[in-house]
Structure formats: C-alpha cells, structure tokens
Design a protein around this motif. Structure first.
Motif, PDB file in Angstrom:
ATOM      1  N   TRP A   1      -8.305   0.416   4.394  1.00 25.34           N
ATOM      2  CA  TRP A   1      -7.797  -0.206   3.212  1.00 25.34           C
ATOM      3  C   TRP A   1      -7.585   0.885   2.196  1.00 25.34           C
ATOM      4  O   TRP A   1      -8.405   1.653   1.582  1.00 25.34           O
ATOM      5  N   ASN A   2      -6.112   1.237   1.705  1.00 26.72           N
ATOM      6  CA  ASN A   2      -5.830   2.400   0.930  1.00 26.72           C
ATOM      7  C   ASN A   2      -5.850   3.797   1.537  1.00 26.72           C
ATOM      8  O   ASN A   2      -5.660   4.777   0.873  1.00 26.72           O
TER       9      ASN A   2
ATOM     10  N   PRO B   1      -3.045   2.964   5.527  1.00 26.30           N
ATOM     11  CA  PRO B   1      -2.515   1.651   5.551  1.00 26.30           C
ATOM     12  C   PRO B   1      -1.922   1.005   6.610  1.00 26.30           C
ATOM     13  O   PRO B   1      -2.243  -0.380   6.811  1.00 26.30           O
TER      14      PRO B   1
ATOM     15  N   GLN C   1       0.859  -1.380   0.131  1.00 23.07           N
ATOM     16  CA  GLN C   1       0.070   0.029   0.050  1.00 23.07           C
ATOM     17  C   GLN C   1       0.833   1.320   0.054  1.00 23.07           C
ATOM     18  O   GLN C   1       0.605   2.313   0.808  1.00 23.07           O
TER      19      GLN C   1
END
Length: 428
Positions: free
Chosen positions: A370-371, A374, A210
C-alpha cells in the motif's frame, strides 16, 4: 499453454498440461531461486507461509481423503504439491524483488505482455474468426467462446483482472503499450463475468487513487477496450443482460448456481470447523443436507413431486430424478465440485485456520505494498475480490502468488531504493 488434442475431456486440453508445467518446471525453478538466496529470507514471511502450508498438511492428513489430498479434486488438480509450488513461487519472487533493483520493472513488463496473446485470441473467438480449441464443451470445465487458452471465460476474466493494474503501470510509461490495457478491457467485457469485472474495477480504482488519477491516456485506453465489444453483442453473442446465462432473464444479483455451493460449504464448516473435510468433498457434504433444500437452492420446483437420488460413487457428482406435481419428469444434476469462494473452500477443505492463514498472507502483502508499490497492492486486492465468487485455479493462480511475493517484499524494496537514493545524495 495448451495441449491441442481432440478429447471429450477438456481438462486434457486446458488444465492437465498447466498442472504438469507447474510441477515439472515452475516448482524446481522456484526452489532453485530460493536456494540461491536462502540466507536473505524474511523469517516472518517464511513462518507465515510455512504455518499456512503445514496446516494444510496436518488438516489434509487428518481428513483421511487419501490420494485426493495429493492430486486435488477432480477437474481442479490443486493438491498439496501444487500448494507447495504456490509457496515456493511466492518466496522466489519475494527474494528476487528484494535483491534485484530491476526486478519490479522486468516483472511487470513480462506479465503485462500476457495480455497480448490472451486478448488477441479472445477477440478472434469473439468475432468468430477462431473457434474453441478442440471443439465445443457443454458440461464440466466449459470451454466458452471467450475463454481463450484458459478454457473458461471466468478464469480468463480473473486473470485479466489480476493483470490490469500491472499492465496499467507499464502502459503509463509508454504510450504504445496502451494496447495492453485496451486488450484487457476488451476481454473483461467479452467475458461478461460480474465477479471478475468487479475485481478489475476495485483493483484499478486502487491503482488510480494511489497517484495515478491523472494517467488519462491509460484510462481512455481501458474505457475504449471495455466499450469495443458492445456493438457486436447481437443474437449470435451472449446478451449483455444475461451475464453468461442461456437466456436474458437473469438478474444482475443472481448467484448463477452458487447458492447451494456456499450454503453447503457453510454447513460443512459448522460441522468440522478446525480441520475441515479434506479437498474434493463438496459433493459428499452436500449429500448430508436435506435434498429438497438443495434442489430449491438450485431453482427446482419440488412441491408435490417425488424425489429419487440417483446412485453415485464416493466423490462423484449428484443427480436427482423428479416426477409428479403436474410437471414432466425431470433430471437434475449438480456437477460443480468447487465452492466458488476460495475463503469458504479453504475453510471447508482444511478448516477455518487455513482460511485465516491464506487471507492473512494476502492482506499482509496488501498492507506492505500500500502506497509503496501501487500496482502490486492493486493486483493483490483484485485477486482477493475475484476469489469471493470464483475458485483459485492452477490455470493462472501461480501468477497471483508471484504477485504476492513482490507485494510482500514491498517494504524491503522501498528501504533498498531509499538507501540507494541516500547514497547518491551523499556522493553528490
């Protein structure tokens, strides 16, 4: 935090004091933080958290386990008050992250530095400079050479796996803080716990992909930490191939005694899938299974031997006396009262809906972070992986639930930061 007393029960040293601190200090502190920002709570998060906890209450009361519901199983102490504290910790860090611009940095710096006292004590134990506090334990909650102040190498390694992604995040911003990652790597190798090592690898791998693949100094510090204990793996230490066993013949895929625990849990879940058996009932469920089946899963040779179960009281550990079959009389004890898979543990104690609600909380957090954040997503995933082979423990679980709160707030934090950025652009 420990209670450095001389005691034959290592819970007096490592566990009880943490449970007291959790209920006496963490619970009211978290409640106060929630009260201060109560108008800004996400109703969906509260509903999911409330549904999880309410199911624990209903299922627990229906099981008729009495005071164990509130005190938790012996040697575990995770009763309803502790679960309630977990919920409050999550909501408090959720609100803190949502409302305070500096919360994320302060949170990661604070928790990241936990690697220093833990990791340094692991090193002192590993090289024989410091011993196990209060003596050496051989049964129950084992205070191993690499357990630091958590009293057990598995808990220590699980805590380090949880801390690794956020420590990596801190170390990526400051070269001298690479020490945090080095100490975590050292502790993971010194612990020789496969489940925790796998959890750390998966969590760190997610953090890398990420946007952190080029953080080469962090990767190097972790690699050096993982390799540093290897030269000292001599006859005085656990053999690298033993993975925590007393000899060097254990296969990497061996369950380390977890097979009868997992099979007993699945047996009990099939009988009571909705509300479970209540906390601390693993031994009582195990008594309903064929004794020869349990003993075979424990690795005991039973062919041609007479088996006599030793007398026991309710909720007490199990014991068998075996004789005949051309072998010496043998005493077999089963003293581990946790499933060592938290998803099966929830389903056994409180029913399948409780396990689903628990997993849903962390999966929602993983999705939101998520994203976006991270390190929070990576720490959450590492903890979820760790719980596949280890039980949740009050010794460090509040830290995981605090990370959960930050991860759940990730979408709100992103929107807030984007709003600040847009305001700055409009001003300029």
């Amino acid at each position: 935090m420990i209670n450095p007393v001389i005691s034959q029960n290592f819970n007096d040293v490592y566990l009880n004091i943490k449970a007291i601190w959790t209920l006496a200090v963490v619970l009211p502190s978290a409640a106060y933080l929630i009260w201060c920002s109560r108008s800004r709570i996400d109703k969906f998060v509260v509903g999911l958290m409330g549904g999880w906890f309410c199911w624990l209450v209903v299922a627990g009361l229906s099981s008729g386990t009495g005071t164990v519901l509130f005190t938790g199983a012996p040697d575990r102490l995770q009763g309803l008050p502790v679960y309630f504290t977990y919920a409050l910790v999550t909501l408090s860090t959720y609100l803190w992250s949502k409302n305070d611009v500096d919360a994320g940095d302060l949170f990661t710096r604070t928790l990241g530095w936990l690697a220093v006292p833990l990791g340094l004590y692991v090193a002192l134990q590993y090289y024989g400079i410091a011993g196990v506090i209060s003596g050496n334990a051989s049964v129950g909650v084992i205070a191993t050479r690499t357990g630091a102040t958590l009293g057990n190498q598995g808990y220590l390694a699980g805590c380090m796996a949880l801390l690794l992604p956020l420590a990596a995040h801190v170390a990526s911003q400051s070269r001298w803080k690479l020490l945090l990652v080095f100490l975590i790597g050292f502790s993971l190798t010194a612990s020789l716990e496969r489940g925790a090592l796998l959890a750390a690898a998966i969590g760190y791998g997610l953090w890398m992909i990420q946007g952190n693949i080029k953080q080469y100094p962090v990767h190097l510090a972790l690699l050096l930490g993982l390799l540093a204990p290897l030269p000292h793996l001599t006859s005085g230490q656990l053999n690298l191939r033993s993975f925590g066993s007393s000899d060097s013949n254990q296969a990497v895929t061996d369950s380390t005694g977890r097979t009868p625990l997992w099979n007993t849990a699945m047996y009990g879940i099939r009988l009571h899938p909705l509300f479970g058996w209540g906390p601390g009932q693993l031994f009582n469920v195990m008594t309903q299974r064929p004794e020869t089946q349990v003993l075979v899963e424990l690795g005991v040779h039973v062919a041609g031997r007479t088996i006599v179960r030793l007398p026991r009281s309710q909720n007490a550990s199990l014991g068998w006396q075996l004789a005949g079959g051309g072998k010496k009389p043998e005493l077999v004890m089963q003293t581990v009262n946790a499933v060592h898979n938290e998803y099966l543990e929830y389903a056994l104690a409180y029913g399948i809906p409780a396990a689903v609600a628990f997993a849903s909380l962390f999966l929602l957090a993983l999705k939101r972070a998520w994203n976006r954040v991270p390190w929070a997503a990576a720490s959450t995933l590492a903890y979820l992986t760790y719980l596949l082979t280890w039980p949740e423990t009050v010794r460090f679980a509040p830290l995981a639930w605090a990370v959960l709160g930050v991860a759940l707030a990730s979408d709100a934090v992103l929107k807030r930061d984007q709003g600040i950025s847009e305001q700055v652009q409009d001003f300029t």
